[in-house]
Design an enzyme around this catalytic site. Structure first.
Site, mmCIF file in Angstrom:
data_model
loop_
_atom_site.group_PDB
_atom_site.id
_atom_site.type_symbol
_atom_site.label_atom_id
_atom_site.label_comp_id
_atom_site.label_asym_id
_atom_site.label_seq_id
_atom_site.Cartn_x
_atom_site.Cartn_y
_atom_site.Cartn_z
ATOM 1 N N GLU A 310 0.723 -1.226 -0.122
ATOM 2 C CA GLU A 310 -0.104 -0.045 -0.084
ATOM 3 C C GLU A 310 1.031 1.083 -0.186
ATOM 4 O OE1 GLU A 310 -4.070 -1.532 2.071
ATOM 5 O OE2 GLU A 310 -2.544 -0.868 3.445
ATOM 6 N N ASP A 384 -8.333 -9.009 3.948
ATOM 7 C CA ASP A 384 -8.202 -7.828 4.792
ATOM 8 C C ASP A 384 -9.156 -7.750 5.933
ATOM 9 O OD1 ASP A 384 -7.116 -5.790 6.086
ATOM 10 O OD2 ASP A 384 -7.407 -4.360 4.597
ATOM 11 N N GLU A 412 -12.907 -2.221 11.836
ATOM 12 C CA GLU A 412 -12.797 -1.594 10.572
ATOM 13 C C GLU A 412 -13.892 -2.090 9.597
ATOM 14 O OE1 GLU A 412 -9.159 -2.052 8.472
ATOM 15 O OE2 GLU A 412 -9.675 -0.836 6.637
#
Lengths: 721, 721
Positions: A310, A384, A412
């Site tokens: 990332e 993820d 998240e």
């Protein structure tokens, strides 16, 4: 903490009784977490009486254990034990190591096999008196034992005829704080970072001590203070001095500090032209930096690194491998006993055919080449932290390398802090998954605890859900995920239901009429999130960037694997990501029996159906329904579960303080609204592909798809920065 | 709040006494602010006995007053008053309006002249019994009276023979929150914004109610929720609904909500191509937006606007004037009784010869052209909230326009939250400054309270220092600035020392041995900051961007008036900004007597010397010393004052709870370190120009100038974003 109100009571003891008729509810703001030492009921209190305590306090760690027992037993039993040196009455609690306590030494207990952190708790007789001993080889074991003893008392268990031996199955049990130096917490939903960097090292917020207490109570023995997406500034002398101050607060509680290291720090703060791990000047810089850190913090834990992922810098920027990068850092910290946790969450700038395959592809070839003090830190699944993922194919595939588990505690992808979702069943599901790496029974837990391949260096990391919110985690029930993570890191074979039972009893009430329905509610809550967000193996369908709310329509942008359409692949024929041999063949990364099961539409578990297969809308499910009908029903089932949680909770109004009851009730109402939104938006979207009617009795979405797509949340919390 | 521990005491009343021997200190984390209803000592308690309370509670506002008295008197006196309908005993407290309370109506009090917000408190006899009445024309006046009565009790004043009449001298008394929608607070040093936008409107944090209570207790009647540098999103339906929810919490406490309006919102969220205030579509958009807001919030206060300043959009983007912009918004809110607060803190993209002159230059020509419901909001000084500035030349220069005072409560330029600096003397200095606009005695206070020019619409704004930190303001002593701002907004002629005395008694202790030294310490603390940061009229010398620490060397960058060298103009000859007739002639913006005094080196007060004049290093000061020597001594004097505060505070250790004592002590240590840093860095820098030795006995800076210049603080809190 609770003792404060005890103290308040003390100060007010002389006041007229009329004052005590205050109608205000007993304040419960959640700050105490599960270390909530409220008075036990009379029956339990009598059974748990501890009139005297023989506890050394000549080191800070010893003092921490003694103080916690004084605080805890004083609160629970209404009487602080007398501090004694000799056992002169029945019922004394005796703690220490053979070195710290002559009483413990005199018992000649079998402490072998308990290791540095283990302990035993045993009912014994000393000088003719009944006593309980908490003994260990090191002070930290005594502290862990003290917390265990308090847990027994808090949860209403018998304190007589005890004979417990405990030691952790995993060596490195750390929280990962994704906290930036400006106090923004990436994926944090509990306010900003508890690290007040600006006022460190001078101001040591009492909260730091309470943080250490809470973590020690569940066996967490390390904390990575800064985000894996870190600034190199964290390694400058100014910040190292702040870290030193925090390490000093945590040390008595057995918690080591670690730092995320930015791979390009030698350039950014070291004045070098390169961060090439094979460059001698770079290696010297890291060795000097490690020496500088250890001079300040002799028990510094080591580095956590997110490299070449990332956009983060890493060894591949110089044509080097992950092993080259990790080993360079490992070499720097090795002389000091430090470790390197090197994350396997990588994906390259180039878009792969299937992102799920990339970590395996990049890491497996380096198995056996990492230094002895390197752990490779692997997320539970290959994408993820989705509400449900199959276990990561790396587990079992790198037998020569210690693999750490990385769980996400902060939610998240599971509704932020407002949704009630107890994550331990998700952790348990991952840990109990069978990799078949060495035949049946080769569970992920055995990979993580090192028993499968005989690794002594083992670890588990949890991405923290902690912030400055008064209740630490943004909601009362999210404290359970912090708690459960710690318990599972200590013992990956522990059961999520038993952990929930302990947590509810410690946090709310020991009344079975409360514990049973609340534990039941928790146990099904994560499955409900799966249902209303990503049923049947769907994944990565959330809003772009902030990850708030549904976004199955997300497409375009900088890279395909940051979109939703990349993952669900819905079209007129069906839905799902074909990872079978006919598709990306990601299944081939698993051991053969697993690959066969997942790769075959006939045998793949339905919860992973659309993870591994692109399935026609009219595919017949086990229920006899078509895929489309089943999908719609699962969405609705998730919403219904939230409604049932609301009913359960509303019915418990009298059995919990009004303050916490109200917040949980409001949050459940938000969750129901958002679950309904997920269901409606997802159905509205997928129906444009399925072109099929909703099953009978299923309400159509109240808005158009355009409406759902139009919603924007530019200030949703926790976004990356 | 305090009542929670009262409640805890109630719950624990049945516990064995041994428990009450807990050694923990009585918890004092500052959350209660000055509404700290701890038990009075016996003498005061007896004198303040209030056995009964006759208070209506048929509206939320009435309930707020009654509940506050029950809570407050219960805490202070140890006995909650009995609620009565008829006065049947001596000592009752009777409150209400003639409409809400037959008892009050029966007294036929002279309530004329008290207005909507005023009240009286009087000792009376009712039915042959001694009683105290709190009476007003409106519920809000009763609430203000209740808080006044509690203050009398808290500060140990007599509650007999009372005859008080109070009404506010200023109509609009607002806090300005520079809070972004992502919860970052620009120039905030107390954690992130207390507005949890993400969970609004559903979750109403109990803190919102406590915020309203604290503000109402000091007469604040409005709050601007969002930063003047605002996103247009604040005006979208989603956020207006969140604002509606907050307004509902605040309403019973007499607090209206206002919003900062982004001038270009018609483009950004309205889909228009222009925000030209003379464009009919733009005007229609704002009228419709106002109608939409008032449909949700009938008592919405209005808009605050920062336009054409520091990059914000505004009417000048379309060749229109500030009056054109303000009047357009005024027209939109006028039908609903709303107002517009239009900030005079402007400076254009072009760098002026002297930024201090710009607001006056831009605004004075429009005096008389603003709509009736517009206030022009003017900072106390012409630059930007420096530790000391002369009063803003706009005060007195726009007689036809109501000018609001804008004070900064958050200490952007006075050491953030860690420095102890009591700001009320600074506010007082500004308010008592004589503009001479209508001859001697034309004080700024008279401009602000409307008496100088006969304005009925008057206002004062304070830029809030409030965040989620447990103690609200980032430090215990910064609560005093919030408190003092409120008291001065209510009465601009109030004295800063008397306010400090009230605050110390309410917040810490009524013991004169504590109150006197602490008040003394507070009273000199702002002058100390002036001394160690910007003595003798120096200004704007702080670090770039974040404004943390000294930065007299700051130069270059996007515009000259964002540097330090622009303001201090040090060179080999001397130092200071020549704003006399021979320089920028900014003095000419003041009335003639003021201009003469400030413009003449012989008569300018020394505290403004370098604000108005460029002065040779060897200029002879009143002390007989040269300017250079005086400058160095002033820097040292500031440091010495901090040292003396530390001594004072350390000596009070036994007289205040350990928890607050410790934090204040640590913060004072930080302040001393940073004061020394300011002194050393500033001297090191200015000596490169003066080229003179330090006065005898003055220690040289311990580091080189290069060292001080090298310090970087990229994560200092509160930076603009």
């Amino acid at each position: 903490m609770w003792c404060r109100c005890i103290a308040a009571a003390a100060a007010l003891a002389m006041l007229p009784v009329a004052l005590l008729a205050s109608p205000s509810a007993l304040a419960e703001d959640g700050y105490d977490v599960w270390l909530r030492y409220r008075p036990l009921d009379q029956a339990h209190s009598a059974a748990a009486a501890v009139p005297a305590l023989a506890a050394p306090a000549s080191t800070p760690a010893q003092g921490a254990a003694r103080d916690e027992l004084l605080r805890g037993l004083g609160g629970l039993l209404g009487t602080r034990p007398a501090l004694i040196e000799k056992v002169d009455r029945d019922g004394a609690l005796v703690l220490g190591t053979p070195a710290s306590s002559p009483l413990v030494a005199g018992l000649e207990l079998d402490l072998a096999g308990l290791g540095e952190e283990g302990y035993l708790i045993r009912s014994v007789r000393i000088g003719g008196h009944a006593a309980t001993v908490i003994a260990a080889n090191q002070d930290i074991g005594v502290l862990y034992g003290a917390f265990h003893f308090l847990r027994l008392a808090q949860t209403g268990q018998s304190l007589s005829s005890l004979d417990l031996r405990e030691s952790p199955k995993v060596k490195i049990r750390v929280l990962n704080h994704w906290d930036n130096l400006d106090r923004h917490v990436e994926r944090g939903y509990a306010g900003e970072s508890i690290w007040d960097w600006h006022r460190l090292p001078d101001w040591l917020d009492p909260r730091y001590t309470d943080y250490a207490r809470a973590n020690a109570s569940i066996g967490i023995n390390g904390t990575v203070l800064n985000n894996v997406n870190t600034s190199a500034q964290a390694l400058t002398p100014m910040y190292l001095d702040k870290t030193r101050a925090l390490a000093g607060v945590f040390r008595p509680y057995g918690i080591k500090v670690y730092l995320s290291a930015r791979f390009s720090a030698p350039i950014e703060i070291g004045g070098l032209k390169t961060a090439d791990p094979l460059d001698p000047a770079v290696r010297r810089w890291w060795k000097a930096k490690a020496d500088e850190i250890y001079a300040l913090i002799p028990d510094f834990g080591g580095f956590l690194v997110k490299a070449n992922s990332e956009g983060q810098p890493g060894p591949q920027d110089y044509g080097r491998s992950h092993a080259d990068g990790a080993n360079m850092l490992a070499e720097a910290v090795a002389p000091h006993g430090g470790i390197v946790m090197w994350r396997a969450f990588v994906y390259s700038h180039e878009e792969p055919d299937d992102r799920a395959k990339q970590a395996y592809t990049e890491f497996v070839p380096y198995d056996g080449t990492f230094a002895d003090n390197v752990l490779v830190q692997v997320k539970n699944g290959a994408i993820d932290f989705q509400p449900r993922e199959p276990f990561h194919p790396l587990f079992g595939a790198m037998p020569k390398t210690p693999l750490m588990m990385e769980f996400q505690i902060t939610k998240e992808y599971l509704g932020f802090a407002t949704h009630l979702a107890y994550l331990a069943p998700m952790y348990e599901e991952a840990l109990r998954a069978d990799t078949h790496a060495r035949g049946p029974g080769s569970t992920v837990a055995k990979v993580v605890d090192g028993t499968l391949e005989g690794h002594a260096l083992t670890g588990m990391a949890g991405v923290a859900n902690i912030g400055v919110d008064r209740n630490w985690s943004g909601s009362h029930f999210d404290q359970a995920n912090w708690y459960a993570y710690g318990r599972l890191a200590w013992d990956p074979d522990a059961g999520s239901r038993e952990i929930a039972q302990d947590w509810v009893r410690m946090t709310f009430s020991t009344d079975p009429a409360f514990v049973a329905p609340v534990v039941d509610m928790m146990m099904g809550s994560r499955e409900a999130v799966v249902d209303y967000m990503t049923p049947l193996g769907l994944h990565h369908l959330m809003g772009r960037g902030h990850h708030y709310g549904p976004g199955p329509w997300v497409a375009g942008g900088p890279r395909a694997d940051w979109t939703s359409v990349y993952y669900h692949r819905a079209d007129r024929n069906g839905i799902g990501f074909d990872r079978s041999a006919g598709g990306s063949d990601a299944v081939a990364q698993y051991a053969a029996p697993v690959a066969r099961q997942f790769g075959d539409l006939a045998t793949v578990p339905e919860e992973f159906l659309l993870w591994f297969h692109h399935v026609p809308w009219d595919h017949r499910m086990a229920s006899g329904r078509t895929l489309w009908d089943e999908l719609v029903l699962r969405y609705g089932r998730g919403v219904d579960y939230v409604k049932s949680m609301r009913r359960t909770w509303d019915g418990l109004a009298g059995q919990v303080d009004a303050e916490r009851h109200r917040q949980v009730a409001v949050f459940l109402a938000i969750q129901e609204k958002e679950a309904q939104w997920w269901r409606d938006a997802s159905i509205a979207y997928f129906q444009t592909f399925s072109k099929r009617p909703l099953p009978k009795g299923e309400a159509p979405p109240p808005h158009t798809l355009e409406y759902y797509e139009s919603l924007q949340f530019p200030f949703a919390p926790g976004d990356g920065k």
